[in-house]
Design a protein around this motif. Sequence first.
Motif, PDB file in Angstrom:
ATOM      1  N   ARG A   1       9.877  -2.167   6.658  1.00 25.37           N
ATOM      2  CA  ARG A   1      11.485  -1.745   6.540  1.00 25.37           C
ATOM      3  C   ARG A   1      11.053   0.404   6.799  1.00 25.37           C
ATOM      4  O   ARG A   1      10.530   0.597   6.199  1.00 25.37           O
ATOM      5  CB  ARG A   1      12.452  -1.825   5.242  1.00 25.37           C
TER       6      ARG A   1
ATOM      7  N   ASP B   1      12.629   1.553   4.224  1.00 24.42           N
ATOM      8  CA  ASP B   1      12.212   2.300   2.613  1.00 24.42           C
ATOM      9  C   ASP B   1      10.773   3.114   2.652  1.00 24.42           C
ATOM     10  O   ASP B   1      10.816   3.979   1.430  1.00 24.42           O
ATOM     11  CB  ASP B   1      11.474   0.411   1.911  1.00 24.42           C
TER      12      ASP B   1
ATOM     13  N   ARG C   1      12.317   6.785   2.321  1.00 22.81           N
ATOM     14  CA  ARG C   1      12.397   7.280   0.879  1.00 22.81           C
ATOM     15  C   ARG C   1      11.244   7.533  -0.126  1.00 22.81           C
ATOM     16  O   ARG C   1      11.296   7.999  -0.528  1.00 22.81           O
ATOM     17  CB  ARG C   1      13.534   6.685  -0.003  1.00 22.81           C
TER      18      ARG C   1
ATOM     19  N   ALA D   1       0.595   0.854  -0.323  1.00 18.65           N
ATOM     20  CA  ALA D   1       1.888  -0.355  -0.643  1.00 18.65           C
ATOM     21  C   ALA D   1       1.919  -0.804   0.758  1.00 18.65           C
ATOM     22  O   ALA D   1       2.348  -2.268   0.388  1.00 18.65           O
ATOM     23  CB  ALA D   1       2.905   0.200  -1.575  1.00 18.65           C
TER      24      ALA D   1
ATOM     25  N   ALA E   1      -0.089  -3.305   1.728  1.00 20.98           N
ATOM     26  CA  ALA E   1      -0.309  -4.652   1.145  1.00 20.98           C
ATOM     27  C   ALA E   1       0.845  -6.057   1.336  1.00 20.98           C
ATOM     28  O   ALA E   1       1.675  -6.813   0.489  1.00 20.98           O
ATOM     29  CB  ALA E   1       0.008  -4.953  -0.356  1.00 20.98           C
TER      30      ALA E   1
ATOM     31  N   VAL F   1       4.563  -4.500   0.904  1.00 19.79           N
ATOM     32  CA  VAL F   1       5.544  -4.001   0.067  1.00 19.79           C
ATOM     33  C   VAL F   1       6.725  -3.959   0.366  1.00 19.79           C
ATOM     34  O   VAL F   1       8.164  -4.795   0.402  1.00 19.79           O
ATOM     35  CB  VAL F   1       5.303  -3.199  -1.678  1.00 19.79           C
ATOM     36  N   PHE F   2       6.951  -3.260   1.680  1.00 17.60           N
ATOM     37  CA  PHE F   2       8.011  -2.465   2.085  1.00 17.60           C
ATOM     38  C   PHE F   2       8.297  -3.786   3.215  1.00 17.60           C
ATOM     39  O   PHE F   2       9.214  -3.275   4.242  1.00 17.60           O
ATOM     40  CB  PHE F   2       7.877  -1.564   3.205  1.00 17.60           C
TER      41      PHE F   2
END
Lengths: 196, 196
Positions: free
Chosen positions: A149, A152, A155, A187, A190, A192-193
Amino acid sequence: MAQTRPGGRTARTRAAVLEATIDELVESGYAGLSMEAVANRAGVHKATVYRRWGTLDGLLVDALVLFADRSVAMPDTGGIDGDLRQLARSALAVLADRAGQALIRAMVSAGHHSQVAQVVRAFWAEHTTMVAEIVARAVHRGELPAGTRPADISRAIGAPLYMRLLVTAEQLDHEAADQSAAAVAAAARAGVFVTP
Amino acid sequence: MAQTRPGGRTARTRAAVLEATIDELVESGYAGLSMEAVANRAGVHKATVYRRWGTLDGLLVDALVLFADRSVAMPDTGGIDGDLRQLARSALAVLADRAGQALIRAMVSAGHHSQVAQVVRAFWAEHTTMVAEIVARAVHRGELPAGTRPADISRAIGAPLYMRLLVTAEQLDHEAADQSAAAVAAAARAGVFVTP
């Protein structure tokens, strides 16, 4: 609008008044901002400032618009790590600058209502659009998982730097920016987003 | 100090005045805070408030101290992912709370000088001490690399949530907290927070 021609007297007045607004914010903060002081510093009539900007928030909004226009630049280094590092360095440049700091503090103090909120939303929407291109290229190169995303990432890159400026009052340096970029890269790789 | 006994009249006055300070901040923000309004709302003499707290920043500092005392709790879930998630959920609880939001906004508006800066530094020092224990356990379990800096983890966990509250005005929900925890875990495992 009394706009005469680009670069004409009206444009020069706008530049002088917004410059004065930023200088006043640097010196006295949002709580100390007054139309009178801005007009005096800019060397224009108080009535001109009231007629054109109406309120202090009108001044702040226009100063934010002018500032935001200058501070977004698209990185394209050929790899996601370099692109994220450049995004973080761009954010650092704004947040380590006295004018940028004064405007961001004023934005927070003004609160998230009305006109100010609109400018802030527009800025982050534009930032997300830029990051979407960066993410699309990274997904295409196989560096990031599909479905990552952009909002994400947009930010997350700035968050540790805003935190240092607004909350912990810690140093804003290249090390902090590069660490933010590396953390987001790890991240993102991995997953995460990725949209759940 | 006119402290009589714990839970006595002086303690009750303090609680009432700080409660009133927070309520006033929720309603009017830092720019609208006044000693008179706080005294009226707390039902105490204006002179008492001036004598005991001196200035608006004195009130803010004491309210921050009281609030910070309540908001730090050590997680110990047996794994770094669970511990980080709990840290992020604790931060969320403060940042999604109207009183917490009002105090944090006031802290930013007050700027980083004098007494306020001291309370903020003390809070983050204590938070880092707590995170140091969490990190030490994780390193011991082989979950995180040795040399992982607790201060970096402490700031990184809260950063995306403060960003949402102060900058982008986006929703503060469990999804945001859990994503922050997952991002920090991935970056920490990748060694991003290891002392260079």
